[in-house]
Design a protein around this motif. Sequence first.
Motif, PDB file in Angstrom:
ATOM      1  N   LYS A   4       2.238  -4.015 -16.447  1.00 47.57           N
ATOM      2  CA  LYS A   4       1.542  -2.737 -16.218  1.00 47.57           C
ATOM      3  C   LYS A   4       0.028  -2.904 -16.099  1.00 47.57           C
ATOM      4  CE  LYS A   4       5.498  -0.632 -17.305  1.00 47.57           C
ATOM      5  NZ  LYS A   4       6.409  -0.550 -16.213  1.00 47.57           N
ATOM      6  N   VAL A   5      -0.413  -3.940 -15.397  1.00 44.27           N
ATOM      7  CA  VAL A   5      -1.839  -4.075 -15.118  1.00 44.27           C
ATOM      8  C   VAL A   5      -2.064  -3.497 -13.719  1.00 44.27           C
ATOM      9  CG1 VAL A   5      -3.791  -5.652 -15.066  1.00 44.27           C
ATOM     10  CG2 VAL A   5      -1.771  -6.236 -16.397  1.00 44.27           C
ATOM     11  N   MET A  54       0.817  -1.209   0.000  1.00 43.01           N
ATOM     12  CA  MET A  54       0.000   0.000   0.000  1.00 43.01           C
ATOM     13  C   MET A  54       0.850   1.258   0.000  1.00 43.01           C
ATOM     14  SD  MET A  54      -3.479  -0.711   2.074  1.00 43.01           S
ATOM     15  CE  MET A  54      -4.033   0.943   2.386  1.00 43.01           C
ATOM     16  N   ALA A  55       2.023   1.202   0.605  1.00 48.39           N
ATOM     17  CA  ALA A  55       2.905   2.372   0.588  1.00 48.39           C
ATOM     18  C   ALA A  55       3.257   2.745  -0.844  1.00 48.39           C
ATOM     19  CB  ALA A  55       4.168   2.091   1.399  1.00 48.39           C
ATOM     20  N   THR A  56       3.416   1.753  -1.727  1.00 44.10           N
ATOM     21  CA  THR A  56       3.775   2.070  -3.116  1.00 44.10           C
ATOM     22  C   THR A  56       2.581   2.601  -3.896  1.00 44.10           C
ATOM     23  OG1 THR A  56       3.199  -0.071  -4.087  1.00 44.10           O
ATOM     24  CG2 THR A  56       5.410   0.130  -3.152  1.00 44.10           C
ATOM     25  N   GLY A  57       1.408   2.612  -3.267  1.00 39.51           N
ATOM     26  CA  GLY A  57       0.225   3.097  -3.962  1.00 39.51           C
ATOM     27  C   GLY A  57      -0.571   1.980  -4.622  1.00 39.51           C
ATOM     28  N   SER A  58      -0.207   0.721  -4.338  1.00 37.32           N
ATOM     29  CA  SER A  58      -0.961  -0.410  -4.892  1.00 37.32           C
ATOM     30  C   SER A  58      -1.834  -1.027  -3.804  1.00 37.32           C
ATOM     31  CB  SER A  58       0.005  -1.477  -5.428  1.00 37.32           C
ATOM     32  OG  SER A  58       0.685  -1.000  -6.549  1.00 37.32           O
ATOM     33  N   LEU A  59      -2.669  -1.988  -4.194  1.00 38.95           N
ATOM     34  CA  LEU A  59      -3.502  -2.699  -3.221  1.00 38.95           C
ATOM     35  C   LEU A  59      -3.316  -4.193  -3.424  1.00 38.95           C
ATOM     36  CD1 LEU A  59      -6.853  -0.697  -3.432  1.00 38.95           C
ATOM     37  CD2 LEU A  59      -5.175  -0.634  -1.588  1.00 38.95           C
ATOM     38  N   ASP A  60      -3.637  -5.001  -2.397  1.00 33.30           N
ATOM     39  CA  ASP A  60      -3.561  -6.453  -2.535  1.00 33.30           C
ATOM     40  C   ASP A  60      -4.850  -7.082  -2.023  1.00 33.30           C
ATOM     41  OD1 ASP A  60      -2.990  -9.074  -2.721  1.00 33.30           O
ATOM     42  OD2 ASP A  60      -1.067  -8.985  -1.662  1.00 33.30           O
ATOM     43  N   PHE A  61      -5.677  -7.551  -2.973  1.00 28.11           N
ATOM     44  CA  PHE A  61      -6.939  -8.187  -2.605  1.00 28.11           C
ATOM     45  C   PHE A  61      -6.821  -9.707  -2.562  1.00 28.11           C
ATOM     46  CE2 PHE A  61      -8.679  -4.121  -4.107  1.00 28.11           C
ATOM     47  CZ  PHE A  61      -9.508  -3.844  -3.047  1.00 28.11           C
ATOM     48  N   SER A  62      -5.631 -10.237  -2.860  1.00 24.46           N
ATOM     49  CA  SER A  62      -5.518 -11.693  -2.947  1.00 24.46           C
ATOM     50  C   SER A  62      -5.193 -12.328  -1.598  1.00 24.46           C
ATOM     51  CB  SER A  62      -4.433 -12.063  -3.967  1.00 24.46           C
ATOM     52  OG  SER A  62      -3.178 -11.593  -3.532  1.00 24.46           O
ATOM     53  N   GLN A  63      -5.014 -11.475  -0.562  1.00 22.66           N
ATOM     54  CA  GLN A  63      -4.535 -11.985   0.727  1.00 22.66           C
ATOM     55  C   GLN A  63      -5.395 -13.098   1.330  1.00 22.66           C
ATOM     56  OE1 GLN A  63      -1.901 -10.902   3.057  1.00 22.66           O
ATOM     57  NE2 GLN A  63      -0.888 -10.206   1.207  1.00 22.66           N
ATOM     58  N   ILE A 101      -6.796  -5.040 -10.097  1.00 26.58           N
ATOM     59  CA  ILE A 101      -7.328  -6.013 -11.065  1.00 26.58           C
ATOM     60  C   ILE A 101      -6.566  -7.337 -10.936  1.00 26.58           C
ATOM     61  CG2 ILE A 101      -7.616  -6.497 -13.515  1.00 26.58           C
ATOM     62  CD1 ILE A 101      -8.073  -3.549 -13.933  1.00 26.58           C
ATOM     63  N   VAL A 102      -5.232  -7.229 -10.932  1.00 30.72           N
ATOM     64  CA  VAL A 102      -4.406  -8.433 -10.841  1.00 30.72           C
ATOM     65  C   VAL A 102      -4.751  -9.218  -9.580  1.00 30.72           C
ATOM     66  CG1 VAL A 102      -2.059  -9.289 -10.527  1.00 30.72           C
ATOM     67  CG2 VAL A 102      -2.504  -7.429 -12.141  1.00 30.72           C
ATOM     68  N   THR A 103      -4.824  -8.510  -8.441  1.00 31.30           N
ATOM     69  CA  THR A 103      -4.997  -9.249  -7.191  1.00 31.30           C
ATOM     70  C   THR A 103      -6.435  -9.737  -6.996  1.00 31.30           C
ATOM     71  OG1 THR A 103      -5.258  -7.168  -5.974  1.00 31.30           O
ATOM     72  CG2 THR A 103      -3.068  -8.131  -6.024  1.00 31.30           C
ATOM     73  N   ILE A 104      -7.416  -9.057  -7.596  1.00 30.57           N
ATOM     74  CA  ILE A 104      -8.780  -9.589  -7.526  1.00 30.57           C
ATOM     75  C   ILE A 104      -8.863 -10.881  -8.347  1.00 30.57           C
ATOM     76  CG2 ILE A 104     -11.164  -9.209  -8.323  1.00 30.57           C
ATOM     77  CD1 ILE A 104     -10.991  -6.394  -7.264  1.00 30.57           C
ATOM     78  N   CYS A 105      -8.197 -10.880  -9.512  1.00 27.47           N
ATOM     79  CA  CYS A 105      -8.154 -12.111 -10.312  1.00 27.47           C
ATOM     80  C   CYS A 105      -7.463 -13.218  -9.522  1.00 27.47           C
ATOM     81  CB  CYS A 105      -7.430 -11.876 -11.628  1.00 27.47           C
ATOM     82  SG  CYS A 105      -8.313 -10.761 -12.709  1.00 27.47           S
ATOM     83  N   MET A 106      -6.338 -12.873  -8.901  1.00 27.07           N
ATOM     84  CA  MET A 106      -5.593 -13.860  -8.121  1.00 27.07           C
ATOM     85  C   MET A 106      -6.460 -14.386  -6.983  1.00 27.07           C
ATOM     86  SD  MET A 106      -2.859 -15.530  -7.960  1.00 27.07           S
ATOM     87  CE  MET A 106      -1.369 -14.890  -8.709  1.00 27.07           C
TER      88      MET A 106
END
Lengths: 309, 502
Positions: free
Chosen positions: A112-113, A58-67, A117-122
Amino acid sequence: MRNKINFSVFLPLIALVAITGIFAVLTKGKIITTSNLSTIFDQSLVLFAASVGVTFVMATGSLDFSQGSMLAICCLAGVYTARVSFLLAAVVMVALGGLIGLINGVIVAKFKVKSFIVTICMMCILRGLNIFLMTSTGSVGAPLGLSIMLDNMWFKVVVFVVVMLIATWLFHFRIFGRNCRAMGAGELAAIYSGVNASKTRVLAFVMAGLMCGVASFMMIVRTGMAAPATGKLMETDILASLVLGGLPITGGAKSKVWCGIVGALLLSMLSNGLTIMGAGTHILQLVKGIIFLMAVSLSIEKKSSVVIK
Amino acid sequence: MANKDIIIRVEKLCKTFVTTRAVVNATVDFRSGEIHALIGENGSGKSTLTSMMCGINKPDSGTMFLNKKPFIAQDQIHANENGIAALVQEMNTIDHMSVAENIFLGRENEFIKLGMIDKKRMSRAASEVLEKYGLKMINPNTDISRLSFEDRKIIEIIKAMNTDPKILIVDETTTALSQKGRDLLYSIMNDMRERGNTIVFISHDLQEVIEKSDAITVMRDGEIVDTIEVKDKTTEDELKMLMIGRELSQKYYRSDYGRLVSDDIVLEVKNVTQEGVLDDVTFELHKGEILGIGGLTSCGMHELGKVLFGASKAQKGSVTVTHKNAIVKNIPYAIKNGIAYISKNRDQESLMLISSISDNICLPSLDRISGKGLLRHKNENIFAQAGARKLDIKMENIEQYVFYLSGGNKQKVALAKWICEEPDIIVMDCPTRGIDVKVKAAIYSMMDKMVESGISIIMISEEMLELIGMCDRLLVFNKGKLVADMPRNKELSEETVIKYLI
């Protein structure tokens, strides 16, 4: 500014104290008994470990929904390998988490996705895989010895302290952490200052994966099993706890490791308090959702254009 | 001029942002049929004052009178309805909408047919408008993001004019425009004046201000210093004096000629080619030299700056750091081999705005600050403080967010960040763009100090006078080609250089 105290920094802590106080009154002190406080610590530990990992992402400005799904898969791998050796289980779980994080990171950074999106798919892929692998078995139990040996306060406190120290060291005292924050604060400016953006982002996702591995080990220690629904909605709990803990949803300069600690405690305190008062899981989800929404809308930096990468 | 009617009067207007007093007790009369310039250094309160006139900000105290009636703009729409329109510094068009849709944004109701927007009619109306301003070559149906930066700015001007404003605020719009665009804007401004309307004109280009305006109001530290009528033959120096509040005692450009530049070559650029942008560019940079690169914006020089830093790839050719025999391939490698780069796109590529001054200054030097041990916040602040002091950055403290600094101070942070990194070569792309004279002078004297200590500078600029005034050698680019290589010379005039540009 030197003499001015910035209250917004302490807001999550104040909220933690306030919520504890409110529930102490509402539950007539039941929430602050020693045994219940240790339950809250116990419940928050999994969330805490995972949140600390996601802090880097999150610090880099991304999110992780695959956790959540990642946690489930790691748990499944863990319950089987624990039959051979507990240490092997721990290593496999952490490594598997790291590997999934690596895949997330590479897809986000190289192709560059957008990360959500990437982590929801994951999330979907891993959840599907988890349910598929359990079609014939149903929930799988871990060897009984695991809980008997490790489900105690000492072990948990040690894990808590070690995770804390490693994360704080990496995030606040190493260039890696500064680079993560710089990417959230202004990715182009960071790149033009020599930050290797792809490498930093991949490593951040790997970090989130590794920590998810640690969290899943704590999960099977506590619950003693892996189930099809293990870790369901965990990803939103992680996001909610980080935002409640004061981490801006867009990352950047204000990101701190202790946001995860305060946030995880806050959220666990809330769930625990509501449960004691007789609220069911559905009410719990509802309340969490509303609080998450409020925290995000109140904390968003209006000056920055909000972009989740 | 005094006989002309006062159309809008601001009286004792005050505005304070969190900690800074942006506008203090400002009283100005704007008359009908005049172009009224507003000048001052960065952060002197010009934009804040006009933002209150057009409803973006609300004054803390004071009043305005529109046609002698008290008036406070509640928001931009309210201001528009009362005939006040503004062209702001930032880009204000909406991407992925057509030119026509952008022009008629907010006025779609005029084109409703059967509950839907009649796009054909809107596009016809847009063509008529475009034609009126001699812009037939722009198709009203094109996606606006496909137009050049300048054309988009022009569409913005047209959009503002389309509401038939009585008062038009032009906030530093000309810096974004080429001569063609400027001429169009000037003719629009003149036309408005003829019709008895008012233009409030903010610009850093003093020559332009003197040529175009009827009255000039000078601001300093949020206060109105003076309003002068241009008829009393004003000079640039007088205006500068009013803006700064003292005479320009220090030299502005360099005054020395015939300084010997070392024979040591530090950077070799060989046959650099980028299709359609750069055409077989070859030159060398010497130790302790200020090498100027000039040309029109589109001549490829900005792209060349990025190639030198490894931020953009050349299809052919190489950039070599001579004494390390290192061929620049990417940004980290360029930095490692002693190259620094200050981008023209300051707010995106040079600075993290929502981050502290300290974070910004330290970012490229974190290796050095941490050494082999831990990276400590305290050491970072000490490191950044030294840099801030070198450039005399005006700030509350080192942990203040860069976002809150004025343009000139932001640029100083960008400069401090690289000076602290101690590079051998520094590439500056338009280092003084949109910056007031005082900060400009500070940057020039910093450049002097840097070359004295053996740093080599490549200065890319669109301002020929500054290149002539500062550089040991001047390279001129035209359509991606290096067309002239001129040593520093007292006789060198702007006209000579411009001949090569066109």
